[in-house]
Motif scaffolding. Structure first.
Motif, PDB file in Angstrom:
ATOM      1  N   MET A  36       0.823  -1.203   0.000  1.00  0.00           N
ATOM      2  CA  MET A  36       0.000   0.000   0.000  1.00  0.00           C
ATOM      3  C   MET A  36       0.861   1.258   0.000  1.00  0.00           C
ATOM      4  SD  MET A  36      -3.034  -0.998  -0.378  1.00  0.00           S
ATOM      5  CE  MET A  36      -3.775   0.619  -0.204  1.00  0.00           C
ATOM      6  N   LEU A  37       2.014   1.213   0.679  1.00  0.00           N
ATOM      7  CA  LEU A  37       2.938   2.354   0.658  1.00  0.00           C
ATOM      8  C   LEU A  37       3.372   2.642  -0.769  1.00  0.00           C
ATOM      9  CD1 LEU A  37       4.767   4.447   2.062  1.00  0.00           C
ATOM     10  CD2 LEU A  37       6.472   2.619   2.337  1.00  0.00           C
ATOM     11  N   TRP A  38       3.704   1.600  -1.506  1.00  0.00           N
ATOM     12  CA  TRP A  38       4.104   1.776  -2.905  1.00  0.00           C
ATOM     13  C   TRP A  38       2.926   2.273  -3.733  1.00  0.00           C
ATOM     14  CZ3 TRP A  38       8.467   1.591  -5.866  1.00  0.00           C
ATOM     15  CH2 TRP A  38       8.260   1.576  -7.244  1.00  0.00           C
ATOM     16  N   PHE A  39       1.744   1.688  -3.529  1.00  0.00           N
ATOM     17  CA  PHE A  39       0.572   2.059  -4.326  1.00  0.00           C
ATOM     18  C   PHE A  39       0.241   3.539  -4.157  1.00  0.00           C
ATOM     19  CE2 PHE A  39      -1.184  -2.539  -3.814  1.00  0.00           C
ATOM     20  CZ  PHE A  39      -0.218  -2.987  -4.701  1.00  0.00           C
ATOM     21  N   VAL A  40       0.222   4.012  -2.917  1.00  0.00           N
ATOM     22  CA  VAL A  40      -0.123   5.411  -2.654  1.00  0.00           C
ATOM     23  C   VAL A  40       0.922   6.340  -3.266  1.00  0.00           C
ATOM     24  CG1 VAL A  40      -0.401   7.152  -0.855  1.00  0.00           C
ATOM     25  CG2 VAL A  40      -1.460   4.899  -0.574  1.00  0.00           C
ATOM     26  N   SER A  41       2.198   6.000  -3.100  1.00  0.00           N
ATOM     27  CA  SER A  41       3.273   6.840  -3.648  1.00  0.00           C
ATOM     28  C   SER A  41       3.197   6.897  -5.171  1.00  0.00           C
ATOM     29  CB  SER A  41       4.639   6.291  -3.212  1.00  0.00           C
ATOM     30  OG  SER A  41       4.753   6.249  -1.804  1.00  0.00           O
ATOM     31  N   ALA A  42       3.002   5.733  -5.810  1.00  0.00           N
ATOM     32  CA  ALA A  42       2.925   5.692  -7.272  1.00  0.00           C
ATOM     33  C   ALA A  42       1.696   6.450  -7.780  1.00  0.00           C
ATOM     34  CB  ALA A  42       2.887   4.241  -7.752  1.00  0.00           C
ATOM     35  N   SER A  43       0.581   6.359  -7.059  1.00  0.00           N
ATOM     36  CA  SER A  43      -0.632   7.067  -7.464  1.00  0.00           C
ATOM     37  C   SER A  43      -0.433   8.572  -7.409  1.00  0.00           C
ATOM     38  CB  SER A  43      -1.810   6.659  -6.568  1.00  0.00           C
ATOM     39  OG  SER A  43      -2.129   5.297  -6.732  1.00  0.00           O
ATOM     40  N   LEU A  44       0.209   9.048  -6.345  1.00  0.00           N
ATOM     41  CA  LEU A  44       0.475  10.493  -6.215  1.00  0.00           C
ATOM     42  C   LEU A  44       1.376  10.986  -7.339  1.00  0.00           C
ATOM     43  CD1 LEU A  44       0.954  10.930  -2.353  1.00  0.00           C
ATOM     44  CD2 LEU A  44      -0.864  11.903  -3.759  1.00  0.00           C
ATOM     45  N   VAL A  45       2.403  10.206  -7.671  1.00  0.00           N
ATOM     46  CA  VAL A  45       3.301  10.591  -8.764  1.00  0.00           C
ATOM     47  C   VAL A  45       2.531  10.639 -10.081  1.00  0.00           C
ATOM     48  CG1 VAL A  45       5.282   9.847 -10.141  1.00  0.00           C
ATOM     49  CG2 VAL A  45       5.400   9.731  -7.649  1.00  0.00           C
ATOM     50  N   SER A  46       1.681   9.640 -10.330  1.00  0.00           N
ATOM     51  CA  SER A  46       0.920   9.581 -11.578  1.00  0.00           C
ATOM     52  C   SER A  46      -0.055  10.751 -11.695  1.00  0.00           C
ATOM     53  CB  SER A  46       0.154   8.251 -11.657  1.00  0.00           C
ATOM     54  OG  SER A  46       1.027   7.153 -11.538  1.00  0.00           O
ATOM     55  N   LEU A  47      -0.789  11.022 -10.616  1.00  0.00           N
ATOM     56  CA  LEU A  47      -1.736  12.130 -10.622  1.00  0.00           C
ATOM     57  C   LEU A  47      -1.022  13.467 -10.813  1.00  0.00           C
ATOM     58  CD1 LEU A  47      -3.996  10.951  -7.659  1.00  0.00           C
ATOM     59  CD2 LEU A  47      -4.780  11.277 -10.011  1.00  0.00           C
ATOM     60  N   ALA A  48       0.088  13.658 -10.106  1.00  0.00           N
ATOM     61  CA  ALA A  48       0.839  14.914 -10.196  1.00  0.00           C
ATOM     62  C   ALA A  48       1.421  15.108 -11.589  1.00  0.00           C
ATOM     63  CB  ALA A  48       1.950  14.938  -9.143  1.00  0.00           C
ATOM     64  N   LEU A  49       1.921  14.020 -12.183  1.00  0.00           N
ATOM     65  CA  LEU A  49       2.490  14.123 -13.529  1.00  0.00           C
ATOM     66  C   LEU A  49       1.416  14.521 -14.535  1.00  0.00           C
ATOM     67  CD1 LEU A  49       4.899  13.733 -15.420  1.00  0.00           C
ATOM     68  CD2 LEU A  49       4.252  11.316 -15.642  1.00  0.00           C
ATOM     69  N   GLY A  50       0.237  13.923 -14.442  1.00  0.00           N
ATOM     70  CA  GLY A  50      -0.855  14.299 -15.332  1.00  0.00           C
ATOM     71  C   GLY A  50      -1.243  15.748 -15.172  1.00  0.00           C
ATOM     72  N   LEU A  51      -1.251  16.233 -13.932  1.00  0.00           N
ATOM     73  CA  LEU A  51      -1.614  17.622 -13.655  1.00  0.00           C
ATOM     74  C   LEU A  51      -0.585  18.591 -14.231  1.00  0.00           C
ATOM     75  CD1 LEU A  51      -3.949  19.002 -12.116  1.00  0.00           C
ATOM     76  CD2 LEU A  51      -2.447  19.114 -10.119  1.00  0.00           C
ATOM     77  N   VAL A  52       0.693  18.263 -14.070  1.00  0.00           N
ATOM     78  CA  VAL A  52       1.759  19.127 -14.582  1.00  0.00           C
ATOM     79  C   VAL A  52       1.722  19.187 -16.111  1.00  0.00           C
ATOM     80  CG1 VAL A  52       4.264  19.354 -14.826  1.00  0.00           C
ATOM     81  CG2 VAL A  52       3.284  18.828 -12.597  1.00  0.00           C
ATOM     82  N   LEU A  53       1.573  18.032 -16.749  1.00  0.00           N
ATOM     83  CA  LEU A  53       1.636  17.998 -18.212  1.00  0.00           C
ATOM     84  C   LEU A  53       0.429  18.663 -18.868  1.00  0.00           C
ATOM     85  CD1 LEU A  53       3.040  14.391 -18.831  1.00  0.00           C
ATOM     86  CD2 LEU A  53       4.232  16.576 -19.003  1.00  0.00           C
ATOM     87  N   VAL A  54      -0.772  18.494 -18.290  1.00  0.00           N
ATOM     88  CA  VAL A  54      -1.950  19.109 -18.902  1.00  0.00           C
ATOM     89  C   VAL A  54      -1.896  20.630 -18.773  1.00  0.00           C
ATOM     90  CG1 VAL A  54      -3.483  19.111 -16.881  1.00  0.00           C
ATOM     91  CG2 VAL A  54      -4.448  18.830 -19.173  1.00  0.00           C
ATOM     92  N   ASN A  55      -1.265  21.126 -17.717  1.00  0.00           N
ATOM     93  CA  ASN A  55      -1.069  22.572 -17.586  1.00  0.00           C
ATOM     94  C   ASN A  55       0.049  23.067 -18.492  1.00  0.00           C
ATOM     95  OD1 ASN A  55      -2.788  23.914 -15.325  1.00  0.00           O
ATOM     96  ND2 ASN A  55      -2.184  21.956 -14.446  1.00  0.00           N
ATOM     97  N   LEU A  56       1.022  22.202 -18.759  1.00  0.00           N
ATOM     98  CA  LEU A  56       2.131  22.581 -19.630  1.00  0.00           C
ATOM     99  C   LEU A  56       1.701  22.610 -21.098  1.00  0.00           C
ATOM    100  CD1 LEU A  56       5.190  23.162 -19.970  1.00  0.00           C
ATOM    101  CD2 LEU A  56       5.518  20.683 -20.132  1.00  0.00           C
ATOM    102  N   PHE A  57       0.976  21.563 -21.531  1.00  0.00           N
ATOM    103  CA  PHE A  57       0.584  21.446 -22.940  1.00  0.00           C
ATOM    104  C   PHE A  57      -0.703  22.205 -23.267  1.00  0.00           C
ATOM    105  CE2 PHE A  57       2.914  17.223 -22.636  1.00  0.00           C
ATOM    106  CZ  PHE A  57       4.026  17.698 -23.311  1.00  0.00           C
ATOM    107  N   GLU A  58      -1.611  22.335 -22.284  1.00  0.00           N
ATOM    108  CA  GLU A  58      -2.901  22.993 -22.469  1.00  0.00           C
ATOM    109  C   GLU A  58      -3.636  22.480 -23.712  1.00  0.00           C
ATOM    110  OE1 GLU A  58      -1.835  27.148 -22.498  1.00  0.00           O
ATOM    111  OE2 GLU A  58      -2.124  27.290 -20.319  1.00  0.00           O
ATOM    112  N   PRO A  59      -3.918  21.183 -23.790  1.00  0.00           N
ATOM    113  CA  PRO A  59      -4.570  20.631 -24.990  1.00  0.00           C
ATOM    114  C   PRO A  59      -5.988  21.132 -25.206  1.00  0.00           C
ATOM    115  CG  PRO A  59      -4.531  19.002 -23.221  1.00  0.00           C
ATOM    116  CD  PRO A  59      -3.692  20.148 -22.751  1.00  0.00           C
TER     117      PRO A  59
END
Length: 423
Positions: free
Chosen positions: A85-108
């Motif tokens: 669960m420690l790994w799952f939560v950490s990986a989920s946060l990284v995935s969510l944050a990466l999606g948030l950063v990229l959608v703001n960067l690319f502004e599709p």
């Protein structure tokens, strides 16, 4: 060698499926004809997916119960589950944050300038309420989850059953031996079913391209290209973390999960890749005690590709309707998605359900889902493949932390079962 041949067959089937679908779409422009062709050709992929779903419930139950039942005590179950669960939560946060950063960067979504028209998307935004989530997690029957293929509920029941077997010691040996025998039989059945994978891949790709054409890929090229760029970044991040924790052996792990990766990608189904993942992880080698416990949990709590898509798509819809989102709102959205997306395995069109619930909560137009509904299948292919990478890596890392990154007797038996040629 067998794995390499199957990977080649799947790749060839994908290419031939795309070519066949494009030919039908080009030579038979009538939508009714295209739909009729897709309906017939998709029977092949439907049969394969139904056969896969047929073995998922007994496979998850038998492997998970045996894995937990052979652990020395309940404390070991809690320790392994806690690390997972420690790994799952950490990986989920990284995935969510990466999606948030990229959608703001690319502004599709900027420049789409959609106006709210009040059209319904057809997705139930209330499917993941707190009450619905609890009912989705905890079964009210031991049999119904098996019938409905509710993976998370099967996992919950299997954990209780396995812990009880471990607590009873020798008294449960007869039961564990019977369930272990069942797991070997199901794995043999899995070997037979997997031989149909190339045919299923061909049918799935041909049906999709025949009805939508390759033009849909061009129409949404910007959104899809940026999203897949984000997935590649996520793959690189996961592999880099795997290198830090596992060392050079990460290359072997990536090579082993190549076939289930392609299978999940081409069928847009993580479930289709589950049996093959279990087999390939045993060859890494990872102790069956770990893989049979962590992998089913990962299918419910570690959907990295889905995580990234949720933030990416939600902010894209806001951009398309010219609705500004402050940094605070986006962080709140990220945390909301972190909670609402857990345990969505088995929910039809799970990511769309989660996004619909999020749009409703943040007063964004639900009809925005229609912007991505047409290409969701193509996006789902990448999400499913990413989930294969994330869950494989999570299982290997937990095994390394537990000192069980070795083949035990059961693991070797499972490899032998899967490698025996059918009579």
């Amino acid at each position: 060698m067998k794995s390499s041949r199957m990977t080649t067959y799947i790749l060839i089937a994908m290419i031939l499926g795309i070519a066949a679908g494009a030919a039908v779409h080009g030579y038979f422009p009538a939508p009714a004809t295209q739909k009729l062709f897709a309906g017939y050709i998709s029977i092949g992929s439907m049969v394969f997916l139904r056969l896969i779903k047929m073995i998922i419930a007994p496979l998850v139950f038998s492997t998970l119960v045996v894995g937990i039942g052979h652990m020395s005590d309940a404390g070991a179950v809690g320790r392994v589950g806690g690390k997972a669960m420690l790994w799952f939560v950490s990986a989920s946060l990284v995935s969510l944050a990466l999606g948030l950063v990229l959608v703001n960067l690319f502004e599709p979504g900027v420049g789409v300038h959609k106006a709210v028209s009040g059209v319904s998307s057809g997705i139930d935004a209330h499917a993941m309420t707190l009450d619905g989530f609890v009912k989705h997690v905890f079964p009210d029957s031991a049999i119904r989850p098996m019938v409905d293929n509710e993976i998370l509920q099967i996992v919950v029941f299997s954990i209780f059953f396995g812990i009880a077997c471990a607590a009873m010691g020798k008294k449960s040996h007869v039961v564990l031996e019977g369930i272990e025998g069942l797991s070997h039989i199901i794995l043999r059945v899995t070997g037979y079913v997997m031989k149909l994978a190339p045919l299923a891949v061909f049918c799935a790709m041909a049906a999709t391209i025949a009805t939508n054409g390759t033009g849909i890929l061009l129409n949404y090229a910007k959104f899809m290209g940026e999203f897949y760029f984000g997935l590649v970044c996520l793959w690189l991040i996961l592999i880099a973390v795997g290198f830090l924790l596992l060392g050079p052996s990460i290359a072997r792990l990536v090579s082993l999960v190549r076939e289930p990766f392609l299978l999940a990608f081409s069928t847009a189904s993580s479930e289709a890749a589950y049996p093959k993942m279990l087999e390939q992880l045993a060859k890494f080698p990872i102790s069956r005690t770990i893989s049979s416990f962590v992998l089913p949990l990962g299918y419910s709590f570690n959907l990295d590709g889905t995580m990234m898509y949720c933030t990416f798509a939600s902010v894209f819809i806001a951009q398309a309707y010219d609705i500004p989102l402050t940094l605070g709102m986006q962080i709140a959205m990220l945390l909301t998605l972190m909670l609402t997306s857990k345990g969505v395995a088995g929910v039809p069109r799970a990511s769309l359900v989660v996004i619909a619930a999020t749009l409703s909560q943040f007063s964004l137009p639900e009809e925005g889902l229609l912007l991505i509904l047409g290409i969701d299948t193509f996006l789902d292919m990448g999400r499913s493949a990413t989930n294969v990478i994330g869950n494989s890596l999570a299982t290997a890392v937990v095994a390394k932390w537990e000192g069980l990154l070795v083949a035990d007797e059961e693991t070797r038996d499972m490899i032998e079962e899967m490698e025996v040629e059918p009579a």
